[in-house]
Motif scaffolding. Structure first.
Motif, PDB file in Angstrom:
ATOM      1  N   ARG C 227       0.836  -1.198   0.000  1.00 36.35           N
ATOM      2  CA  ARG C 227       0.000   0.000   0.000  1.00 36.35           C
ATOM      3  C   ARG C 227       0.865   1.239   0.000  1.00 36.35           C
ATOM      4  O   ARG C 227       0.486   2.290  -0.447  1.00 36.35           O
ATOM      5  N   HIS C 228       2.049   1.103   0.562  1.00 36.16           N
ATOM      6  CA  HIS C 228       2.921   2.262   0.683  1.00 36.16           C
ATOM      7  C   HIS C 228       4.340   1.782   0.413  1.00 36.16           C
ATOM      8  O   HIS C 228       4.725   0.725   0.882  1.00 36.16           O
ATOM      9  N   ILE C 229       5.095   2.572  -0.336  1.00 29.50           N
ATOM     10  CA  ILE C 229       6.420   2.110  -0.740  1.00 29.50           C
ATOM     11  C   ILE C 229       7.469   3.141  -0.379  1.00 29.50           C
ATOM     12  O   ILE C 229       7.252   4.358  -0.510  1.00 29.50           O
ATOM     13  N   THR C 230       8.615   2.674   0.125  1.00 30.04           N
ATOM     14  CA  THR C 230       9.756   3.531   0.378  1.00 30.04           C
ATOM     15  C   THR C 230      10.843   3.114  -0.605  1.00 30.04           C
ATOM     16  O   THR C 230      11.103   1.923  -0.758  1.00 30.04           O
ATOM     17  N   VAL C 231      11.457   4.075  -1.255  1.00 35.81           N
ATOM     18  CA  VAL C 231      12.486   3.751  -2.239  1.00 35.81           C
ATOM     19  C   VAL C 231      13.840   4.228  -1.714  1.00 35.81           C
ATOM     20  O   VAL C 231      13.975   5.346  -1.216  1.00 35.81           O
ATOM     21  N   MET C 232      14.820   3.342  -1.779  1.00 34.73           N
ATOM     22  CA  MET C 232      16.170   3.677  -1.310  1.00 34.73           C
ATOM     23  C   MET C 232      17.137   3.642  -2.481  1.00 34.73           C
ATOM     24  O   MET C 232      16.987   2.860  -3.415  1.00 34.73           O
ATOM     25  N   ASP C 233      18.142   4.488  -2.377  1.00 39.56           N
ATOM     26  CA  ASP C 233      19.261   4.390  -3.307  1.00 39.56           C
ATOM     27  C   ASP C 233      20.494   4.916  -2.575  1.00 39.56           C
ATOM     28  O   ASP C 233      20.412   5.927  -1.866  1.00 39.56           O
TER      29      ASP C 233
END
Lengths: 454, 375, 265
Positions: C227-233
């Protein structure tokens, strides 16, 4: 003739394997009374073999000697299998704990028959008070979070020294009470013969085991944090240090009766088949009950994968320490059995070159197989002795050396050809894991889950 | 939706763990250290000459250990294996030189072939030949062991390889103890050259052979000087080898990551064999020097010096070449001081106590880099 | 966070930073999970996602930052103490106890609350038998939920890959967690298995009232269930939002989809 002897050895080994198969089968019987009855029969069979009927004796002194030594060795090797085979910690320190157990128990009974109760009192009070203090410190350390392992070690060390001091004081105080009842070596008093002496022996072995376990706790606490082969080397170091202390027991340590490098003589020979069988079965049952429980599964999970075990909420350090301490307890008890069978202890028997024997037995029998360890402990001694006899015919005085030339070769071949050991992970009868069949069941709801925290 | 731009400015303080009551553990080791310093200091003041003599004997021992420790540290650096058999290779080196000297008079060959050369030069060339022969045999032995016993287990669990190493070590010890090999007895070792000793008492004087140096003098011998020289040369050679040559680069690459080294076209198996060979060569050299220094050898000679050299390698920082030397010198002193001031058998106990303490306080040793946490 | 108003925080991570030597593996990472969330954590290889899991479960110690689980800081606690509070996880490369039986793998999860102690097991008391039977039954039930009935006595390493995955998830759930961390559960699965897995994750999320944080490489899985996404780089958060927002985000496309656009649904 030598070949005949070797064949005889092989027959004996086969008989012993069959015997243990029987014992483990009897122990797996469903009814409690059948179990106890079966054990009594198992005990009686060998006891009968050891009994002299006129001139006839099925198992002669040589065989019974091997039998007792193999019992002691099986206890040591089972302990090592718990540490290395089931918990995955490669230890060479087992022989050191065996030596500690042997010398401690021998000192207790030696002093006892020579009219000195301090051995029993000091070791007994020391181990009990020590256990209480160590437990108390353990609670404290757990309560104050984040104590580095070396500080915890120092605290435990101080606690142990305190326990030792208390024990010596109590010993000094109570010794005069016992002394009149003990008599002297030539004229034993009430407590130094008959049933009281047997009870004494039992206590000596138990206390020696607990003492070895407490030493292993102190040693293992910091050292188990090391990596696999560093831990191996550190435990080898422990065995060597213990051996050096044995050699210096009359100069550096205050135990003139141990006579340092010359060896301790005059230990009462109290080991009988009854005690050897009892203690071995005790070790087998306790170890099996631990392994086939949640604690045992935790111990094995550490061997399999430490990271995954951590993620499953398993206290890795605690598990390792528990396996190490229990393994050393078994080794210490084995030492007690050995000392009172042989009657003479020399530091040479606890040399680190000999310390590889239990390791070889465990590797042969199969890491993580209790059955394999028991079978190979007995098979090992009978085979070695049989081989020695055969070689003696061919090689004369060099036979013992040849034996030690051949056995590393067998070990190497084993590592190359069958690294999982002779029996692999096979278990017999009583030692087998319970096979669980699927039962029709309701599907759990979250409230059914084991929410109860202990 | 929030667009996260630069990292937020909340720079929280460093997280500290395991600090409570850390002083108790530190105090324990400080007390231990102070006790050692006190005992040594007291003895230094009360009898400086004795102290100096003990120091010199420790120095000699330390340099021999350094020679063995190199093999341990290099092999462990690459294959992560405690090569137990290394100490026995050292023993074989001593025996090879023994047979070369007593059976074949190898140390006198220059004089036999060229009767006209001065005896001094003959002794030097002869002794060097003996040493080279020992080194060669040790190399052959070690490479054979590596190929037969260790290589098949390279991908097996580390402990399987360790058990194999113990097995090889046992085999060499007991095979050597057979009468037709080296026999189980102590054997007096005939030196290929004479010992020359000096004593210091108001200047350096040579000890007249057959007499004792005067009481209260500091003595040392040409053997000490030879061992020190050899050790320093070996250090320089290895530094050069590892830092400046192609094979040295390959060794470093293989110790860092075998898989990657293989992908870069390095023949890792030969590099490993080469490492065993180098280690064995110095073990052979060490064996000869040890036998010359202590003039008594037997088939289990290699066990304890081997283990202590391993401890020295750990103490110095495993994988580090200067670390092996420093660790070995400390071990030599620790042993010599214990034997001198406490009791001779206790020196073995002290060695292992040091090992355990080092592993607890600084497992990477003096010269080792602190380990990274990442698995 | 958008919908943090009503329900209760289960995990709050602030300023999480981890340095390996001089290398910042994770820097100033923040995330908050509420009771019942099913959120995703995505990012290219080496972005530091698994490191975040290791930090949350205490396998690595933090350099900076704080982690609160269920309203309580986890600072200075051993991994087993943290996980016993109710965090369970699976691993990127399956980490079963490979020489133990499937049943034992699941039963190990019950160890922290087995209900009997060492004395009970040595003496085989009544309590031992009662509790052991109880937890065995529960373990068997878990296996049944995951379609693993009948194989409880198999050795874990002999199972096919897909079953191993399911055993691992069953083991994690048997620990009775409040928060489940799944590290690339779909790795190495074929499309059919992936669809089954998505159903399974939905199922366990609803049935056990779990909070789930999911690391995944396959965008289809993340976009399909989170439902909710966190994106890392590079160890930092570059975007947060619901699947639609993430798919439209330029930085994410640049960092992630730009390279692997073929994977995107």
């Amino acid at each position: 003739m030598e070949l005949g002897f070797l064949l005889g050895s092989i027959v004996k080994i086969a008989a012993i394997i069959a015997y243990f198969y029987g014992v483990l089968w009897v122990m797996s019987l469903p009814s409690r009374w059948l179990k106890i009855g079966g054990m009594v029969v198992a005990f009686g069979v060998i006891q009968l073999g050891l009994t002299k009927f006129g001139n006839f004796q099925l198992l002669n002194d040589f065989d019974s000697g091997l039998l007792f030594q193999a019992c002691a060795m099986a206890m040591v090797a089972l302990g090592l299998n718990l540490i290395y085979g089931f918990n995955g910690q490669f230890s060479l320190g087992q022989w050191g704990f065996y030596g500690i157990g042997a010398y401690t128990s021998a000192d207790i009974t030696y002093r006892w028959v020579n009219g000195d109760a301090r051995g029993l009192i000091v070791v007994g009070v020391g181990t009990i008070v020590g256990a209480i203090i160590l437990t108390a410190i353990g609670r404290l350390v757990k309560k104050i979070r984040g104590i580095p392992v070396l500080s915890a070690f120092t605290l435990y060390l101080i606690g142990t020294l305190a326990a030792g001091f208390i024990a010596v004081m109590v010993g000094r105080l109570l010794h005069p009470v016992f002394q009149p009842l003990l008599g002297t070596n030539l004229d034993p008093g009430v407590l130094a013969q008959g049933i009281p002496m047997q009870i004494m022996f039992f206590l000596a072995v138990i206390f020696a085991g607990i003492f070895a376990a407490e030493v292993s706790f102190l040693f293992g606490l910091p050292v188990l944090t090391l990596g696999s082969d560093y831990f191996g080397i550190a435990t080898l170091g422990f065995t060597i240090v213990v051996n050096v202390l044995m050699i210096n027991s009359d100069t550096v340590l205050p135990f003139p009766e141990m006579k340092g490098g010359r060896g301790m003589v005059g230990i009462p020979k109290l080991t009988t088949w009854f005690w050897a069988f009892l203690f071995l079965m005790l070790v087998v049952i306790v170890m099996r009950n631990i392994l086939r429980s949640s604690t045992g599964r935790a111990i094995m999970s550490v061997r399999e994968d430490e990271t995954a075990a951590k993620a499953m909420g398993i206290d890795i350090a605690g598990s390792k320490l528990m396996a190490f301490v229990i393994g050393s307890l078994f080794a210490g008890m084995g030492g007690g059995i050995y000392a009172h069978f042989i009657g003479f202890l020399s530091p040479g028997s606890f040399d680190f070159l000999v310390s590889f024997n239990p390791l070889i037995i465990v590797v042969f029998g199969g890491l993580g197989s209790m059955t394999g360890t028991i079978v190979s402990s007995f098979g090992w001694l009978f085979f070695l002795e049989g081989m020695l006899r055969v070689l003696l015919g061919q090689m004369g005085t060099e036979a013992p050396t040849w034996r030690y030339v051949l056995y590393p070769i067998t070990l190497l071949l084993m590592m190359l050809i069958r690294p999982q050991g002779l029996l692999g992970a096979v278990e017999w009868g009583f030692l087998k894991a319970k096979v669980v069949s699927t039962r029709p069941k309701k599907i759990p709801t979250p409230t059914d889950s084991p929410a109860v925290e202990v | 939706m929030q667009q996260v731009s630069t990292p937020s400015q909340t720079s929280l303080p460093l997280v500290k763990t395991h600090t409570r009551l850390a002083w108790i553990g530190q105090l324990f080791f400080i007390v231990l250290g102070l006790a050692v310093v006190y005992i040594l200091g007291k003895n230094l003041i009360s009898n400086p000459t004795l102290f100096a003599n003990i120091f010199i004997s420790g120095l000699q021992l330390g340099f021999v250990y350094a020679m063995i420790a190199l093999g341990y540290t290099m092999v462990y650096g690459i294959v992560k294996l405690i090569n137990f058999a290394h100490g026995d290779v050292f023993m074989v080196g001593a025996f090879v030189s023994f047979f070369a000297v007593t059976r074949f008079n190898l140390h006198q060959w220059p004089l036999a072939v060229f009767p006209s050369i001065p005896p001094m030069i003959s002794v030097v060339i002869g002794s060097i030949s003996v040493i080279l022969l020992s080194m060669l045999i040790c190399i052959l032995l070690a490479v054979t062991i590596e190929r037969v016993a260790y290589k098949p287990l390279r991908d097996a669990p580390r402990i399987a390889a360790l058990i194999t190493a113990i097995g090889v070590s046992f085999f060499l010890e007991y095979f050597g103890a057979l009468n037709f090999v080296f026999s189980p007895r102590f054997i007096p070792y005939e030196r290929p050259f004479e010992v020359v000793a000096w004593y210091i008492k108001g200047g350096i004087h040579q000890v007249v052979p057959g007499t004792q140096p005067p009481d209260g003098s500091i003595t040392f011998s040409n053997i000490l000087l030879i061992i020190m020289l050899a050790s320093v040369l070996v250090q320089i050679f290895l530094q050069f080898l590892v830092k400046r040559t192609k094979i040295g680069v390959a060794m470093r690459a293989a110790s860092y990551d075998k898989q990657a080294a293989r992908l870069m076209g390095i023949d890792v198996d030969s590099v490993i064999s080469f490492t065993f060979a180098i280690g064995a060569a110095f073990a052979g050299l060490g064996g000869v020097l040890y036998a010359i220094a202590y003039s008594s050898i037997w088939s289990q000679l290699g066990i304890l010096p081997g283990l202590k050299a391993f401890i020295a390698a750990v103490l110095g920082g495993i994988g580090s070449i200067p670390g092996a030397l420093v660790g070995a010198l400390i071990m030599g002193q620790a042993e010599s001081m214990t034997a001198g001031y406490i009791s001779t058998p206790m020196r073995d106990a002290v060695a292992f106590t040091i090992l355990i303490i080092v592993l607890l306080i600084r497992p990477t040793g003096i010269f080792g880099e602190p380990s990274q946490e990442k698995a | 966070m958008e919908n943090s108003t009503s329900s209760k925080n289960i995990l709050r991570v602030e300023g999480l930073t981890k340095f390996f030597g001089g290398l910042g593996a994770v820097q100033n990472f923040d995330i908050t999970l509420n009771q019942g969330d099913l959120n995703g954590l995505i990012g290219p290889n080496g972005a530091g996602k698994t490191t975040v899991f290791n930090l949350i479960t205490g396998i690595y110690s933090l350099t900076r930052g704080k982690i609160e689980f269920d309203g309580e800081s986890t600072a200075g606690q051993e991994p087993y103490e943290i996980t016993r509070k109710g965090i369970a996880r699976t691993f990127q490369n399956i980490r079963l106890f490979s020489n133990l039986s499937v049943l034992d793998n699941v039963r190990i999860a019950y160890h922290p609350h087995a209900g009997y102690n060492l004395t009970d097991s040595v003496l085989r008391t009544k309590n031992f038998y009662a509790k052991e039977d109880e937890l065995t039954d529960q373990a068997l039930d878990f296996l049944a939920i995951f379609g693993l009935e009948g194989i409880q006595n198999e050795t874990a390493k002999n199972l096919p890959y897909g079953q191993q995955r399911r055993v691992e998830i069953a083991r994690a759930l048997a620990a009775n967690p409040k928060l489940l961390l799944l590290d690339e559960p779909a790795a190495g699965m074929n499309p059919k298995e992936i669809i089954e897995l998505m159903d399974l994750i939905h199922f366990i999320h609803d049935r056990f009232n779990l909070t789930i944080l999911l690391i995944e490489h396959q965008m289809r899985v993340v976009m399909g269930i989170c439902r909710h996404i966190t994106v890392m780089d590079f160890g930092q958060v570059i975007a947060r939002g619901n699947p639609k927002e993430i798919q439209a985000n330029e930085r994410v496309v640049e960092a992630y989809l730009g390279k692997g656009a073929g994977h995107a649904a």
